[in-house]
Enzyme design. Sequence first.
Site, mmCIF file in Angstrom:
data_model
loop_
_atom_site.group_PDB
_atom_site.id
_atom_site.type_symbol
_atom_site.label_atom_id
_atom_site.label_comp_id
_atom_site.label_asym_id
_atom_site.label_seq_id
_atom_site.Cartn_x
_atom_site.Cartn_y
_atom_site.Cartn_z
ATOM 1 N N ARG A 42 0.820 -1.220 0.000
ATOM 2 C CA ARG A 42 0.000 0.000 0.000
ATOM 3 C C ARG A 42 0.851 1.266 0.000
ATOM 4 O O ARG A 42 0.510 2.251 0.660
ATOM 5 C CB ARG A 42 -0.949 0.037 1.206
ATOM 6 C CG ARG A 42 -2.081 -0.942 1.147
ATOM 7 C CD ARG A 42 -3.180 -0.418 0.223
ATOM 8 N NE ARG A 42 -4.252 -1.384 0.118
ATOM 9 C CZ ARG A 42 -5.347 -1.358 0.880
ATOM 10 N NH1 ARG A 42 -5.529 -0.433 1.770
ATOM 11 N NH2 ARG A 42 -6.263 -2.275 0.716
ATOM 12 N N ASP A 82 -6.487 -3.365 -7.500
ATOM 13 C CA ASP A 82 -7.028 -3.900 -6.248
ATOM 14 C C ASP A 82 -7.264 -5.390 -6.424
ATOM 15 O O ASP A 82 -7.588 -5.842 -7.527
ATOM 16 C CB ASP A 82 -8.333 -3.195 -5.864
ATOM 17 C CG ASP A 82 -8.680 -3.478 -4.407
ATOM 18 O OD1 ASP A 82 -8.242 -2.721 -3.537
ATOM 19 O OD2 ASP A 82 -9.350 -4.500 -4.148
ATOM 20 N N ARG A 118 -3.898 6.722 0.373
ATOM 21 C CA ARG A 118 -4.429 7.948 0.987
ATOM 22 C C ARG A 118 -3.470 8.695 1.901
ATOM 23 O O ARG A 118 -3.696 9.866 2.193
ATOM 24 C CB ARG A 118 -5.706 7.612 1.765
ATOM 25 C CG ARG A 118 -6.880 7.377 0.858
ATOM 26 C CD ARG A 118 -8.011 6.717 1.610
ATOM 27 N NE ARG A 118 -7.589 5.398 2.058
ATOM 28 C CZ ARG A 118 -8.384 4.526 2.660
ATOM 29 N NH1 ARG A 118 -9.630 4.846 2.913
ATOM 30 N NH2 ARG A 118 -7.931 3.344 3.025
ATOM 31 N N TYR A 125 -14.439 -11.995 0.781
ATOM 32 C CA TYR A 125 -15.212 -10.810 0.370
ATOM 33 C C TYR A 125 -16.458 -11.212 -0.402
ATOM 34 O O TYR A 125 -17.543 -10.650 -0.221
ATOM 35 C CB TYR A 125 -14.351 -9.866 -0.480
ATOM 36 C CG TYR A 125 -13.343 -9.113 0.348
ATOM 37 C CD1 TYR A 125 -13.730 -8.026 1.119
ATOM 38 C CD2 TYR A 125 -12.013 -9.502 0.386
ATOM 39 C CE1 TYR A 125 -12.811 -7.346 1.909
ATOM 40 C CE2 TYR A 125 -11.092 -8.835 1.171
ATOM 41 C CZ TYR A 125 -11.496 -7.753 1.933
ATOM 42 O OH TYR A 125 -10.600 -7.089 2.710
ATOM 43 N N ARG A 181 -7.617 11.486 -5.973
ATOM 44 C CA ARG A 181 -8.861 10.865 -5.514
ATOM 45 C C ARG A 181 -9.990 11.873 -5.350
ATOM 46 O O ARG A 181 -11.168 11.500 -5.330
ATOM 47 C CB ARG A 181 -8.628 10.114 -4.194
ATOM 48 C CG ARG A 181 -8.130 8.713 -4.382
ATOM 49 C CD ARG A 181 -9.220 7.744 -4.850
ATOM 50 N NE ARG A 181 -9.994 7.208 -3.742
ATOM 51 C CZ ARG A 181 -11.284 7.425 -3.553
ATOM 52 N NH1 ARG A 181 -11.965 8.191 -4.379
ATOM 53 N NH2 ARG A 181 -11.914 6.882 -2.527
HETATM 54 O O1 CP3 Z 1 -0.028 -1.529 -2.485
HETATM 55 C C1 CP3 Z 1 -0.288 -0.671 -3.366
HETATM 56 O O2 CP3 Z 1 0.138 0.489 -3.307
HETATM 57 C C2 CP3 Z 1 -1.025 -1.125 -4.596
HETATM 58 C C3 CP3 Z 1 -2.442 -0.981 -4.595
HETATM 59 C C4 CP3 Z 1 -3.347 -1.889 -3.784
HETATM 60 C C5 CP3 Z 1 -4.657 -1.480 -3.418
HETATM 61 N N1 CP3 Z 1 -5.272 -2.541 -2.834
HETATM 62 C C6 CP3 Z 1 -5.272 -0.166 -3.672
HETATM 63 C C7 CP3 Z 1 -6.335 0.279 -2.755
HETATM 64 C C8 CP3 Z 1 -3.167 -3.200 -3.335
HETATM 65 C C9 CP3 Z 1 -1.958 -4.100 -3.426
HETATM 66 C C10 CP3 Z 1 -4.409 -3.604 -2.754
HETATM 67 C C11 CP3 Z 1 -4.627 -4.956 -2.208
HETATM 68 C C12 CP3 Z 1 -5.839 -5.223 -1.434
HETATM 69 N N2 CP3 Z 1 -7.100 -4.731 -1.622
HETATM 70 C C13 CP3 Z 1 -5.903 -6.152 -0.383
HETATM 71 C C14 CP3 Z 1 -4.773 -7.024 0.080
HETATM 72 C C15 CP3 Z 1 -3.791 -6.274 0.871
HETATM 73 C C16 CP3 Z 1 -4.239 -5.941 2.243
HETATM 74 O O3 CP3 Z 1 -4.272 -4.756 2.563
HETATM 75 O O4 CP3 Z 1 -4.482 -6.900 2.992
HETATM 76 C C17 CP3 Z 1 -7.210 -6.169 0.107
HETATM 77 C C18 CP3 Z 1 -7.739 -6.998 1.255
HETATM 78 C C19 CP3 Z 1 -7.960 -5.273 -0.696
HETATM 79 C C20 CP3 Z 1 -9.419 -5.004 -0.629
HETATM 80 C C21 CP3 Z 1 -9.670 -3.588 -0.296
HETATM 81 N N3 CP3 Z 1 -9.420 -2.528 -1.125
HETATM 82 C C22 CP3 Z 1 -10.263 -3.086 0.894
HETATM 83 C C23 CP3 Z 1 -10.670 -3.926 2.081
HETATM 84 C C24 CP3 Z 1 -10.337 -1.708 0.736
HETATM 85 C C25 CP3 Z 1 -11.006 -0.735 1.664
HETATM 86 C C26 CP3 Z 1 -10.271 -0.562 2.924
HETATM 87 C C27 CP3 Z 1 -9.523 0.726 2.942
HETATM 88 O O5 CP3 Z 1 -8.294 0.696 3.162
HETATM 89 O O6 CP3 Z 1 -10.187 1.740 2.747
HETATM 90 C C28 CP3 Z 1 -9.762 -1.366 -0.510
HETATM 91 C C29 CP3 Z 1 -9.611 -0.020 -1.060
HETATM 92 C C30 CP3 Z 1 -8.251 0.343 -1.586
HETATM 93 N N4 CP3 Z 1 -7.493 -0.389 -2.453
HETATM 94 C C31 CP3 Z 1 -7.572 1.542 -1.320
HETATM 95 C C32 CP3 Z 1 -6.360 1.505 -2.054
HETATM 96 C C33 CP3 Z 1 -5.291 2.561 -2.144
HETATM 97 C C34 CP3 Z 1 -8.123 2.626 -0.412
HETATM 98 C C35 CP3 Z 1 -7.972 3.985 -0.915
HETATM 99 C C36 CP3 Z 1 -9.091 4.686 -1.558
HETATM 100 O O7 CP3 Z 1 -10.278 4.526 -1.246
HETATM 101 O O8 CP3 Z 1 -8.711 5.514 -2.400
#
Ligand code: CP3
Length: 343
Positions: free
Chosen positions: A23, A72, A27, A149, A36
């Site tokens: 990540r 994602d 944000r 999910y 965003r």
């Molecule tokens: O790592 C990176 O910089 C690459 C991008 C990336 C995202 N999601 C972008 C994202 C990666 C590798 C993921 C993986 C991901 N997504 C996982 C596995 C890694 C982990 O954290 O365990 C999971 C479980 C998800 C599913 C997911 N996506 C959830 C549960 C959420 C919402 C929770 C939250 O943090 O708000 C997301 C949203 C998400 N994916 C964001 C980002 C940058 C949040 C930012 C936004 O809303 O702009």
Amino acid sequence: MWDRFLRACRREPVDATPVWFMRQAGRYMPEYRALRAKYTLLELCKNPELATEVTLQPVKAHRVDAAILFADILLPLEPMGAPFEFAKGEGPVIHSPVRDRAAVDKLRVIEPEDGLGYVLRAIESIKKELAGKTPLIGFAGAPFTLASYLIEGGKSSNYALTKRMMYNEPETWHALMEKFSEVVRRYLHAQIKAGADAVQLFDSWVGSLSPTDYEEYILPHVQHILLDVAKAGVPVIHFGTDTATLLELQKRGGGSVIGVDWRTPLDQAIARLGDDVAVQGNLDPLLLNAPRELLTRRVDDILRRAGGRAGHIFNLGHGILPETPPDAVKFVVDLVHERTKRS
Ligand code: CP3
């Protein structure tokens, strides 16, 4: 050295320990929040030009040793037939959760070009921009984490519905795992073909299972993906959290690098995993918010436990949290490089 991350994955000598962060785009970065404000998360993911820009933000700002594709893990759900959205403040919401055999049977085992072509175009575009100066990591979610999910309809605290299907309807469960593992196998191969220099499998929530259940319900499906993707010849990182009791089984699942969270001391993980895999980790993400003096001691502790081993990639034990100060991220990159510099 452009490839110090890839060399460490292969357990080859490096000029300094490589560091990147799960990540690392997101944000906590003002540059990301500015984009965003104009686009939704899915719009950023689906537009290769914007996905490229976001992927490069932390590379430019912090000089990390690897870029990770901005996408994602949930993206394959939509073309498989399970559309979702990211609802404000709630995380992902799957419109029609999959909870029985009929719903599993309806899911499509897609070809990546058919529905995920925009991810492959993003990889091609990012590779061009990186111009061989920084390696690119592709990724996918693992079957259990994706299923959690899809079945729960969003995030969950105890995975009750997921485990109910696993224990009570094992045939439905295995049918779902087979569909996910085949889609993910194809998807990772396609990402490598598009230019990814390494790939990571995120099994973020698999630590909610016992080793016995992992072996019965998860291991064959993860092996279907990773033992085959290994043939592509690029490093494969196998990551999960809360995996203190699962590390050996995850190694059997596959991967040339095992991601370790902060709950397991890195030297213990290394002793258990042996010399034939590299390790990635494992700072608690919240230490990035701690005083610098404590942060420094904890980084040093991880480096000491890694013992100067060639196969160590420095990372967090899980993703960067939104409240993280960006300068702490840069501080850790510089600290790891400085402490481990070999001339
Ligand atoms: O790592 C990176 O910089 C690459 C991008 C990336 C995202 N999601 C972008 C994202 C990666 C590798 C993921 C993986 C991901 N997504 C996982 C596995 C890694 C982990 O954290 O365990 C999971 C479980 C998800 C599913 C997911 N996506 C959830 C549960 C959420 C919402 C929770 C939250 O943090 O708000 C997301 C949203 C998400 N994916 C964001 C980002 C940058 C949040 C930012 C936004 O809303 O702009």
